[in-house]
Design a protein around this motif. Sequence first.
Motif, mmCIF file in Angstrom:
data_model
loop_
_atom_site.group_PDB
_atom_site.id
_atom_site.type_symbol
_atom_site.label_atom_id
_atom_site.label_comp_id
_atom_site.label_asym_id
_atom_site.label_seq_id
_atom_site.Cartn_x
_atom_site.Cartn_y
_atom_site.Cartn_z
ATOM 1 N N UNK A 119 37.328 48.247 57.761
ATOM 2 C CA UNK A 119 37.633 49.257 56.745
ATOM 3 C C UNK A 119 38.684 48.783 55.741
ATOM 4 N N UNK A 120 39.345 47.656 56.027
ATOM 5 C CA UNK A 120 40.356 47.145 55.105
ATOM 6 C C UNK A 120 39.713 46.782 53.777
ATOM 7 N N UNK A 121 40.498 46.913 52.732
ATOM 8 C CA UNK A 121 40.015 46.608 51.396
ATOM 9 C C UNK A 121 40.291 45.154 51.048
ATOM 10 N N UNK A 122 39.374 44.570 50.337
ATOM 11 C CA UNK A 122 39.607 43.212 49.844
ATOM 12 C C UNK A 122 39.974 43.250 48.359
ATOM 13 N N UNK A 123 40.155 44.440 47.812
ATOM 14 C CA UNK A 123 40.456 44.550 46.383
ATOM 15 C C UNK A 123 41.846 44.030 46.027
ATOM 16 N N UNK A 124 42.766 43.989 46.973
ATOM 17 C CA UNK A 124 44.085 43.429 46.707
ATOM 18 C C UNK A 124 44.071 41.913 46.692
ATOM 19 N N UNK A 125 42.989 41.327 47.122
ATOM 20 C CA UNK A 125 42.848 39.875 47.144
ATOM 21 C C UNK A 125 42.212 39.416 45.840
ATOM 22 N N UNK A 126 42.559 38.233 45.423
ATOM 23 C CA UNK A 126 41.975 37.681 44.211
ATOM 24 C C UNK A 126 40.604 37.111 44.558
#
Length: 137
Positions: A119-126
Amino acid sequence: MIAYLALSITAVLATTPGHAESCTKSRDYLLGGSAGDLPGPAESYRNLFKICMETTAMPNVKDAFVLRDGGIAAIPKQDTIPATAATLSHFCDAYPRATLRFLSRKDLQRGVGVGRIVQMSSTGSTSCPQIKGNAVR
């Protein structure tokens, strides 16, 4: 040649049983409906599973998971900037349209369960397109 290929695959799988298991567990969790409605088609998660499996073979990856939002999460063996940068570069060379999120020590202190990780988001990753300079503007 076929025997050599089979032996090579067996050797890789034998050295990474925990890693492969996390990729499988996260894929099964997502496709089994435990994560709710998925934003993408099931086939995209099957493709992400392949990327996850190949990511576990990278030198600085201890474990990897498929994320609900279409990224890959990885637990680094060495949580240092040079080590993670080298892994990210290797990942983006192999998967130029993908996103890799390294799980931080803070993430791991909260507990590592497949349901929580997927469920973690990968949107904070480049994303790799941004890193490689191919981002759509």
